[in-house]
Design a protein around this motif. Structure first.
Motif, PDB file in Angstrom:
ATOM      1  N   ALA A 144       0.777  -1.111  -0.107  1.00 19.56           N
ATOM      2  CA  ALA A 144       0.068  -0.207   0.164  1.00 19.56           C
ATOM      3  C   ALA A 144       0.612   1.142  -0.225  1.00 19.56           C
ATOM      4  O   ALA A 144       0.585   2.058  -0.626  1.00 19.56           O
ATOM      5  N   THR A 145       1.946   1.264   0.877  1.00 18.07           N
ATOM      6  CA  THR A 145       2.768   2.442   0.750  1.00 18.07           C
ATOM      7  C   THR A 145       3.535   2.586  -0.660  1.00 18.07           C
ATOM      8  O   THR A 145       3.823   3.637  -0.838  1.00 18.07           O
ATOM      9  N   MET A 146       3.915   1.403  -1.087  1.00 14.78           N
ATOM     10  CA  MET A 146       4.511   1.721  -2.586  1.00 14.78           C
ATOM     11  C   MET A 146       3.726   1.974  -3.597  1.00 14.78           C
ATOM     12  O   MET A 146       3.979   3.032  -4.120  1.00 14.78           O
ATOM     13  N   THR A 147       2.471   1.758  -3.524  1.00 14.44           N
ATOM     14  CA  THR A 147       1.495   2.195  -4.480  1.00 14.44           C
ATOM     15  C   THR A 147       0.944   3.648  -4.188  1.00 14.44           C
ATOM     16  O   THR A 147       0.683   4.234  -5.013  1.00 14.44           O
ATOM     17  N   HIS A 148       1.116   3.897  -3.012  1.00  8.11           N
ATOM     18  CA  HIS A 148       0.717   5.372  -2.522  1.00  8.11           C
ATOM     19  C   HIS A 148       1.857   6.300  -3.082  1.00  8.11           C
ATOM     20  O   HIS A 148       1.326   7.161  -3.292  1.00  8.11           O
ATOM     21  N   GLU A 149       2.998   6.068  -2.916  1.00  6.36           N
ATOM     22  CA  GLU A 149       4.175   6.720  -3.303  1.00  6.36           C
ATOM     23  C   GLU A 149       4.231   6.633  -4.744  1.00  6.36           C
ATOM     24  O   GLU A 149       4.564   7.759  -5.378  1.00  6.36           O
ATOM     25  N   LEU A 150       4.016   5.929  -5.391  1.00  9.16           N
ATOM     26  CA  LEU A 150       3.873   5.682  -6.930  1.00  9.16           C
ATOM     27  C   LEU A 150       2.917   6.724  -7.597  1.00  9.16           C
ATOM     28  O   LEU A 150       3.175   7.267  -8.485  1.00  9.16           O
ATOM     29  N   GLY A 181       2.060  12.080 -10.184  1.00 13.26           N
ATOM     30  CA  GLY A 181       1.318  13.574 -10.319  1.00 13.26           C
ATOM     31  C   GLY A 181       0.324  13.676  -9.365  1.00 13.26           C
ATOM     32  O   GLY A 181      -0.227  14.944  -9.534  1.00 13.26           O
ATOM     33  N   PHE A 182      -0.197  12.736  -8.719  1.00 14.14           N
ATOM     34  CA  PHE A 182      -1.335  13.033  -7.707  1.00 14.14           C
ATOM     35  C   PHE A 182      -0.605  13.644  -6.620  1.00 14.14           C
ATOM     36  O   PHE A 182      -0.020  13.005  -5.855  1.00 14.14           O
ATOM     37  N   MET A 183      -1.092  14.781  -6.074  1.00 16.31           N
ATOM     38  CA  MET A 183      -0.615  15.427  -5.028  1.00 16.31           C
ATOM     39  C   MET A 183      -1.426  15.110  -3.482  1.00 16.31           C
ATOM     40  O   MET A 183      -0.846  15.398  -2.468  1.00 16.31           O
ATOM     41  N   TYR A 184      -2.610  15.028  -3.821  1.00 11.14           N
ATOM     42  CA  TYR A 184      -3.400  14.996  -2.472  1.00 11.14           C
ATOM     43  C   TYR A 184      -3.394  13.637  -1.806  1.00 11.14           C
ATOM     44  O   TYR A 184      -3.533  12.461  -2.614  1.00 11.14           O
ATOM     45  N   GLU A 185      -3.263  13.658  -0.545  1.00 10.01           N
ATOM     46  CA  GLU A 185      -3.219  12.493   0.146  1.00 10.01           C
ATOM     47  C   GLU A 185      -4.261  11.597   0.037  1.00 10.01           C
ATOM     48  O   GLU A 185      -4.065  10.151  -0.055  1.00 10.01           O
ATOM     49  N   ASP A 186      -5.622  12.079  -0.022  1.00  8.84           N
ATOM     50  CA  ASP A 186      -6.664  11.219  -0.260  1.00  8.84           C
ATOM     51  C   ASP A 186      -6.519  10.670  -1.430  1.00  8.84           C
ATOM     52  O   ASP A 186      -6.962   9.280  -1.735  1.00  8.84           O
ATOM     53  N   GLU A 187      -6.287  11.290  -2.603  1.00 10.05           N
ATOM     54  CA  GLU A 187      -6.311  10.514  -3.897  1.00 10.05           C
ATOM     55  C   GLU A 187      -5.305   9.508  -3.720  1.00 10.05           C
ATOM     56  O   GLU A 187      -5.471   8.539  -4.419  1.00 10.05           O
ATOM     57  N   ASP A 188      -4.264   9.797  -3.358  1.00  4.92           N
ATOM     58  CA  ASP A 188      -3.142   8.684  -3.295  1.00  4.92           C
ATOM     59  C   ASP A 188      -3.619   7.458  -2.415  1.00  4.92           C
ATOM     60  O   ASP A 188      -3.289   6.205  -2.666  1.00  4.92           O
ATOM     61  N   ASN A 189      -4.371   7.681  -1.375  1.00  6.69           N
ATOM     62  CA  ASN A 189      -4.785   6.530  -0.707  1.00  6.69           C
ATOM     63  C   ASN A 189      -5.719   6.021  -1.481  1.00  6.69           C
ATOM     64  O   ASN A 189      -5.754   4.382  -1.467  1.00  6.69           O
ATOM     65  N   PHE A 190      -6.627   6.386  -2.163  1.00  4.97           N
ATOM     66  CA  PHE A 190      -7.671   6.022  -2.849  1.00  4.97           C
ATOM     67  C   PHE A 190      -7.234   4.997  -4.336  1.00  4.97           C
ATOM     68  O   PHE A 190      -7.579   3.861  -4.440  1.00  4.97           O
TER      69      PHE A 190
END
Length: 55
Positions: A11-17, A22-31
């Motif tokens: 989950a952390t790897m995909t969040h950071e990828l 180019g996704f900067m918002y944390e909630d977008e990255d979490n989704f």
């Protein structure tokens, strides 16, 4: 002692990828991490989003 639980690495790897794409918002990255983990066949990876990403 590791700074992150081993089962959280996918989950952390995909969040950071997502940040790298180019996704900067944390909630977008979490989704995005949630969706990516839900697409996997490994049952351990499938449970990661349920336990951590949507809380």
């Amino acid at each position: 002692m590791p700074a992150i639980n081993l089962y959280m690495i996918p989950a952390t790897m995909t969040h950071e990828l997502a940040h790298q794409c180019g996704f900067m918002y944390e909630d977008e990255d979490n989704f995005i991490a949630y969706l990516a983990c839900r697409q996997q066949d490994d049952p351990i990876i499938l449970t990661v989003p349920d336990d951590n990403l949507l809380t």
